[in-house]
Design a protein around this motif. Structure first.
Motif, PDB file in Angstrom:
ATOM      1  N   ILE A 167      40.614  28.636  40.516  1.00  0.00           N
ATOM      2  CA  ILE A 167      41.744  29.506  40.171  1.00  0.00           C
ATOM      3  C   ILE A 167      41.977  29.493  38.657  1.00  0.00           C
ATOM      4  N   SER A 168      41.976  28.291  38.061  1.00  0.00           N
ATOM      5  CA  SER A 168      42.251  28.207  36.620  1.00  0.00           C
ATOM      6  C   SER A 168      41.182  28.956  35.822  1.00  0.00           C
ATOM      7  N   LEU A 169      39.915  28.753  36.198  1.00  0.00           N
ATOM      8  CA  LEU A 169      38.841  29.414  35.436  1.00  0.00           C
ATOM      9  C   LEU A 169      38.889  30.929  35.610  1.00  0.00           C
ATOM     10  N   ALA A 170      39.153  31.375  36.834  1.00  0.00           N
ATOM     11  CA  ALA A 170      39.216  32.820  37.076  1.00  0.00           C
ATOM     12  C   ALA A 170      40.396  33.420  36.298  1.00  0.00           C
ATOM     13  N   ASN A 171      41.555  32.772  36.400  1.00  0.00           N
ATOM     14  CA  ASN A 171      42.751  33.295  35.705  1.00  0.00           C
ATOM     15  C   ASN A 171      42.538  33.377  34.196  1.00  0.00           C
ATOM     16  N   ARG A 172      41.872  32.352  33.677  1.00  0.00           N
ATOM     17  CA  ARG A 172      41.746  32.241  32.216  1.00  0.00           C
ATOM     18  C   ARG A 172      40.580  33.085  31.673  1.00  0.00           C
ATOM     19  N   PHE A 173      39.455  33.112  32.406  1.00  0.00           N
ATOM     20  CA  PHE A 173      38.249  33.698  31.796  1.00  0.00           C
ATOM     21  C   PHE A 173      37.750  34.988  32.434  1.00  0.00           C
ATOM     22  N   ALA A 174      38.138  35.283  33.672  1.00  0.00           N
ATOM     23  CA  ALA A 174      37.581  36.491  34.310  1.00  0.00           C
ATOM     24  C   ALA A 174      38.323  37.727  33.812  1.00  0.00           C
ATOM     25  N   VAL A 175      37.558  38.801  33.558  1.00  0.00           N
ATOM     26  CA  VAL A 175      38.221  40.062  33.208  1.00  0.00           C
ATOM     27  C   VAL A 175      38.504  40.849  34.490  1.00  0.00           C
ATOM     28  N   ARG A 176      37.817  40.474  35.576  1.00  0.00           N
ATOM     29  CA  ARG A 176      38.031  41.111  36.862  1.00  0.00           C
ATOM     30  C   ARG A 176      37.583  40.151  37.958  1.00  0.00           C
ATOM     31  N   VAL A 177      38.322  40.128  39.068  1.00  0.00           N
ATOM     32  CA  VAL A 177      37.881  39.386  40.238  1.00  0.00           C
ATOM     33  C   VAL A 177      37.673  40.412  41.357  1.00  0.00           C
ATOM     34  N   ILE A 178      36.458  40.463  41.883  1.00  0.00           N
ATOM     35  CA  ILE A 178      36.186  41.355  43.020  1.00  0.00           C
ATOM     36  C   ILE A 178      36.252  40.496  44.276  1.00  0.00           C
ATOM     37  N   ALA A 179      37.201  40.798  45.152  1.00  0.00           N
ATOM     38  CA  ALA A 179      37.324  40.024  46.399  1.00  0.00           C
ATOM     39  C   ALA A 179      36.615  40.784  47.512  1.00  0.00           C
ATOM     40  N   ASN A 180      35.911  40.055  48.382  1.00  0.00           N
ATOM     41  CA  ASN A 180      35.130  40.758  49.416  1.00  0.00           C
ATOM     42  C   ASN A 180      35.953  41.142  50.647  1.00  0.00           C
ATOM     43  N   SER A 181      37.243  40.821  50.640  1.00  0.00           N
ATOM     44  CA  SER A 181      38.133  41.293  51.718  1.00  0.00           C
ATOM     45  C   SER A 181      39.580  41.088  51.267  1.00  0.00           C
ATOM     46  N   ALA A 191      46.850  30.855  46.276  1.00  0.00           N
ATOM     47  CA  ALA A 191      46.475  29.596  45.607  1.00  0.00           C
ATOM     48  C   ALA A 191      46.815  29.629  44.110  1.00  0.00           C
ATOM     49  N   GLY A 192      47.427  30.709  43.637  1.00  0.00           N
ATOM     50  CA  GLY A 192      47.848  30.782  42.230  1.00  0.00           C
ATOM     51  C   GLY A 192      47.036  31.748  41.390  1.00  0.00           C
ATOM     52  N   GLY A 193      46.132  32.478  42.002  1.00  0.00           N
ATOM     53  CA  GLY A 193      45.309  33.449  41.260  1.00  0.00           C
ATOM     54  C   GLY A 193      46.138  34.654  40.815  1.00  0.00           C
ATOM     55  N   ARG A 194      45.744  35.244  39.691  1.00  0.00           N
ATOM     56  CA  ARG A 194      46.497  36.388  39.145  1.00  0.00           C
ATOM     57  C   ARG A 194      46.223  37.654  39.958  1.00  0.00           C
ATOM     58  N   ALA A 195      47.292  38.235  40.496  1.00  0.00           N
ATOM     59  CA  ALA A 195      47.155  39.419  41.352  1.00  0.00           C
ATOM     60  C   ALA A 195      46.582  40.598  40.567  1.00  0.00           C
ATOM     61  N   ASP A 196      46.926  40.690  39.268  1.00  0.00           N
ATOM     62  CA  ASP A 196      46.494  41.851  38.475  1.00  0.00           C
ATOM     63  C   ASP A 196      44.970  41.856  38.227  1.00  0.00           C
ATOM     64  N   LEU A 197      44.329  40.724  38.488  1.00  0.00           N
ATOM     65  CA  LEU A 197      42.871  40.657  38.231  1.00  0.00           C
ATOM     66  C   LEU A 197      42.045  41.155  39.408  1.00  0.00           C
ATOM     67  N   VAL A 198      42.624  41.074  40.622  1.00  0.00           N
ATOM     68  CA  VAL A 198      41.800  41.220  41.831  1.00  0.00           C
ATOM     69  C   VAL A 198      41.742  42.628  42.386  1.00  0.00           C
ATOM     70  N   GLN A 199      40.545  43.006  42.763  1.00  0.00           N
ATOM     71  CA  GLN A 199      40.315  44.273  43.453  1.00  0.00           C
ATOM     72  C   GLN A 199      39.444  43.973  44.676  1.00  0.00           C
ATOM     73  N   VAL A 200      39.781  44.571  45.799  1.00  0.00           N
ATOM     74  CA  VAL A 200      38.976  44.347  47.011  1.00  0.00           C
ATOM     75  C   VAL A 200      37.859  45.374  47.082  1.00  0.00           C
TER      76      VAL A 200
END
Ligand code: UDP
Length: 408
Positions: A167-181, A191-200
């Motif tokens: 979670i910390s690495l994704a929040n801090r370093f990812a420009v986008r998180v692609i979730a598979n569902s 778990a604390g991940g940034r909602a604005d980063l994630v796209q399904v």
């Protein structure tokens, strides 16, 4: 059972080669450094293969371990490089000290990836360890990083340390998180991940591969001596949470003419579980009703040969590729009612859902499908239409491309 590195995996059917050539023309020329921690062919890797094929003219897949995945990528002319000389010794359930202990192994890899990434537009991490390496490399090289999240970051699957780290690495370093569902997205946020980063974005499947299974289902049935018995298929690596034992137990509650094929192997050292499964089959007197077929490249013809596919994960499944594969084959499917499976199956319309671990409910669905083949076929037909609409790889690729283009 096929040996790792066996030839079978390397053969591309003519239709797959054609698709491969066609797809390369659709690639938009973005330079991507894909990273995956394993050389094995699990669901995450099969899905990455589908994505990386689109970018093969300009991109590279970096693996932290050699294996069948490397061969499958090469077979489809996707450039691939094994970046580490031995696999990283951290598991999903490893604690802080074990994780720190692996730093000596990780740092040279991080440095190598950072250097490599200077020639790419994007680092695309496909697994947890790839995220760790990719995030640190991205911090050094300033190359943007995307994380394709294919795990439910819950306590059932991950240690607190590994969850917190992801979670910390994704929040801090990812420009986008692609979730598979939606399920993986929700768990990430919880778990604390940034909602604005994630796209399904769901997994994509090449529809034409499902049109005419080769060999034809009746040939496969004959080869496996299944005759006119009612065949329930389970397609997954052998692992306790994938719940093969649930299907075996359910079988004991079904008539003798219901049999099961278990397709898949222990990919991550679950040899004790494999032993347990064999013992369970023997103890329940099911030796002539359960076949262990090992890992198979050709799952489509096997799925098409089944009367029902059972997905029996006891913990929430992040996506559940095999559920969609069954739908595309027109084979009825019953899945465990949790995680991503809930987004794939509409109970009573496109399949069945049973509570995870509920042996009797599963046995009851198996028997209903056996007793009412017309109803099962109608549901499977509806599922096929639905899956073709929702999981066409071309459509999914466009979503991925649109997502990545925004980052550039
Ligand atoms: N699979 C395969 N050969 C086997 C068993 C499974 O190719 O012998 C494939 C299966 O068809 C599916 C993937 O492995 O595409 C497993 O993906 P899933 O999402 O079901 O589970 P994961 O491995 O990601 O946990």
């Amino acid at each position: 059972m096929k040996e790792e590195g066996g030839d079978e995996i390397l053969k591309l059917s003519p239709s797959q080669s054609k698709i491969c050539n066609l797809k390369s023309k659709v690639s938009m020329g973005m330079k991507i450094l894909f990273l995956d921690q394993t050389g094995k062919l699990g669901g995450a890797e099969l899905s990455l293969l589908e994505i990386a094929r689109q970018y093969r003219e300009t991109s590279l897949v970096g693996l932290f371990e050699d294996g069948l995945f490397r061969q499958a990528l090469e077979q489809q002319q996707v450039p691939v490089n094994v970046l580490a000389n031995r696999s990283i010794q951290v598991r999903k359930d490893s604690g802080l000290w074990q994780s720190l202990g692996s730093l000596g192994q990780l740092l040279p890899l991080v440095y190598r990836v950072a250097q490599l990434s200077r020639s790419y537009d994007l680092i695309y991490t496909n697994t947890q360890k790839a995220l760790v390496v990719g995030a640190l490399a991205s911090a050094i090289s300033r190359c943007p990083m995307v994380y394709h999240l294919r795990d439910i970051l819950s306590v059932e699957h991950f240690s607190r340390t590994n969850r917190g780290l992801a979670i910390s690495l994704a929040n801090r370093f990812a420009v986008r998180v692609i979730a598979n569902s939606e399920a993986t997205r929700a768990a990430f946020i919880e778990a604390g991940g940034r909602a604005d980063l994630v796209q399904v974005i769901y997994n994509g499947f090449e529809l034409s591969l499902y049109d005419t299974p080769d060999p034809a289902p009746e040939i496969t049935r004959r080869q496996l001596e299944l005759n006119d018995r009612f065949v329930v298929g389970h397609f997954s690596r052998l692992s306790p949470w994938k719940g093969q034992h649930i299907l075996i137990e359910a079988l004991a509650h079904c008539p003798d003419n219901v049999v099961a094929i278990l397709v898949g192997d222990a990919l991550f050292g679950e040899q004790d579980y494999v032993k347990q499964l064999h013992q369970q089959v023997k103890a329940l007197g099911l030796s002539d009703r359960v076949q262990f077929l090992g890992f198979r490249k050709e799952v489509i013809s096997l799925i098409a040969a089944c009367d029902l596919v059972a997905h029996t994960s006891t913990a929430p499944e992040p996506f559940g590729r095999v559920i969609v594969e069954a739908m595309l084959c027109g084979t009825p499917v019953v899945a465990a009612d949790a995680g991503g499976a809930v987004e794939l199956v509409s109970p009573g319309k496109t399949g069945w859902l049973t509570p995870p671990g509920d042996v009797l409910k599963l046995a009851s669905v198996i028997q209903d499908c056996q007793k009412m083949p017309e109803k099962a076929a109608a549901i499977a037909h509806q599922a096929q239409i639905d899956a073709r609409e929702r999981f066409d790889t071309m459509q999914i690729q466009q979503q991925i491309q649109a997502c990545l283009q925004k980052i550039r």
